[in-house]
Design an enzyme around this catalytic site. Structure first.
Site, PDB file in Angstrom:
ATOM      1  N   SER A   1       0.845  -1.186   0.000  1.00 38.23           N
ATOM      2  CA  SER A   1       0.000   0.000   0.000  1.00 38.23           C
ATOM      3  C   SER A   1       0.884   1.241   0.000  1.00 38.23           C
ATOM      4  O   SER A   1       2.008   1.219   0.505  1.00 38.23           O
ATOM      5  CB  SER A   1      -0.891  -0.001   1.238  1.00 38.23           C
ATOM      6  OG  SER A   1      -1.459   1.270   1.456  1.00 38.23           O
TER       7      SER A   1
ATOM      8  N   LYS B   1       3.460  -4.029   6.276  1.00 38.53           N
ATOM      9  CA  LYS B   1       3.699  -4.074   4.835  1.00 38.53           C
ATOM     10  C   LYS B   1       5.157  -3.759   4.485  1.00 38.53           C
ATOM     11  O   LYS B   1       5.727  -4.332   3.555  1.00 38.53           O
ATOM     12  CB  LYS B   1       2.746  -3.118   4.112  1.00 38.53           C
ATOM     13  CG  LYS B   1       1.320  -3.631   4.059  1.00 38.53           C
ATOM     14  CD  LYS B   1       1.239  -4.959   3.306  1.00 38.53           C
ATOM     15  CE  LYS B   1      -0.146  -5.516   3.212  1.00 38.53           C
ATOM     16  NZ  LYS B   1      -0.195  -6.794   2.478  1.00 38.53           N
TER      17      LYS B   1
END
Length: 316
Positions: free
Chosen positions: A108, A141
């Site tokens: 992301s 992430k």
């Protein structure tokens, strides 16, 4: 690889995974492998190990994650941090152990620092502090991106990380407690329209700038990345165009046909002031987005109307 290659799409029942599955089918790939969360708990190390040992996929696409907006990230920090690390660590580690030919990790744009220069370049990763409202998800992430980079460096494997901007489209989550900004607005305006065009209260000031990518565009980018060799580890995936949250609200309001007042609740957080992706690396590889935001919102609202009695509620 060829159209008979065994491709495992982790998270194939979600918005992103489902779009990737459809894009692979359309591109002629028929040997696809998917497991629901009930069939395979990706947080369970032993279960994932057994799955990889038995199935031996040749290509793995990681579209599985615990996701949510500002409210969900703020209220469940440990859940977002730990579950995302468990999921991706199990997938990455077993892909290495089973000699998977290609691994595509999806992250992301929130991995980049809160006040990084705009537009966001891949090299800005880890140059300063993150946006506090989603740092738990971002840290997870980032660890996935660095794990894939480490595998490339140590083992020379074709592990690639794609960082999409804000996504939207069919099969999105419209639960107002856990959804992202675009689907949340769409549901709010729709329900206000149904309630005699009552006022709609939205979070923040409306001034932050955001970029939005239709999930079908992301799916095409994943297929493209699977079919080509990328020299580097990390690539941004977006449109390269942004707009204010206020402009987004007005566009959705117009699409839905709501004629009431918009009230901005400035006591609520805005999040990162601007988050525009530099997508030049993907363009140089030969891929760029195709779906205009206005067209994408229109088609997404049509999908929403067709499923208005079956909102996708997400439980934390």
């Amino acid at each position: 690889m060829n159209n008979r290659s065994k491709i495992y799409v982790a998270g194939h029942n979600g918005m992103v995974g489902g779009a990737i599955w459809s894009a692979l089918k359309s591109a002629g790939y028929n040997n696809l492998l998917g497991k629901s969360s009930a069939e395979l708990d990706l947080r369970n190390q032993n279960s994932v190990f057994e799955f990889f040992a038995n199935e031996k996929p040749e290509i793995v696409i990681d579209a599985a994650a615990r996701v949510g907006g500002i409210l969900a990230n703020n209220d469940y920090p440990f859940t977002f941090l730990m579950e995302n690390m468990q999921i991706q660590n199990n997938l990455i580690d077993n892909s290495l152990k089973q000699n998977v030919e290609k691994f595509i990790f999806l992250g992301s744009s929130c991995i980049y620092p809160k006040l990084a220069p705009q537009p966001l370049k891949e090299e800005y990763l880890l140059t300063s502090s993150l946006e506090p409202t989603n740092e738990w998800y971002a840290i997870a992430k980032i660890s996935g991106v660095k794990s894939c980079e480490a595998i490339r460096k140590q083992f020379g494997k074709d592990f690639v990380s794609l960082m999409p901007t804000n996504l939207y489209g069919p099969n999105d989550n419209f639960d107002l407690q856990t959804s992202h900004v675009l689907p949340a607005m769409m549901r709010k305006f729709h329900e206000a329209k149904e309630n005699n065009h009552s006022p709609v209260k939205l979070w923040g000031s409306g001034t932050p700038m955001r970029e939005f990518l239709h999930v079908k565009d992301l799916a095409e980018a994943v297929v493209f990345a699977m079919q080509h060799h990328f020299e580097e580890n990390l690539y941004n995936v977006g449109t390269g165009v942004d707009l204010t949250i206020k402009s987004l609200a007005e566009l959705i309001q117009k699409t839905v046909g709501h004629h009431g007042e918009i009230i901005w609740d400035s006591s609520k957080p805005d999040g990162t002031p601007k988050k525009l992706m530099d997508v030049s690396k993907m363009k140089n590889q030969g891929w760029s987005s195709k779906i205009a935001l206005e067209d994408g919102i229109q088609s997404t609202y049509q999908w929403f109307l067709e499923h208005a009695n079956n909102y996708k509620e997400v439980k934390i």
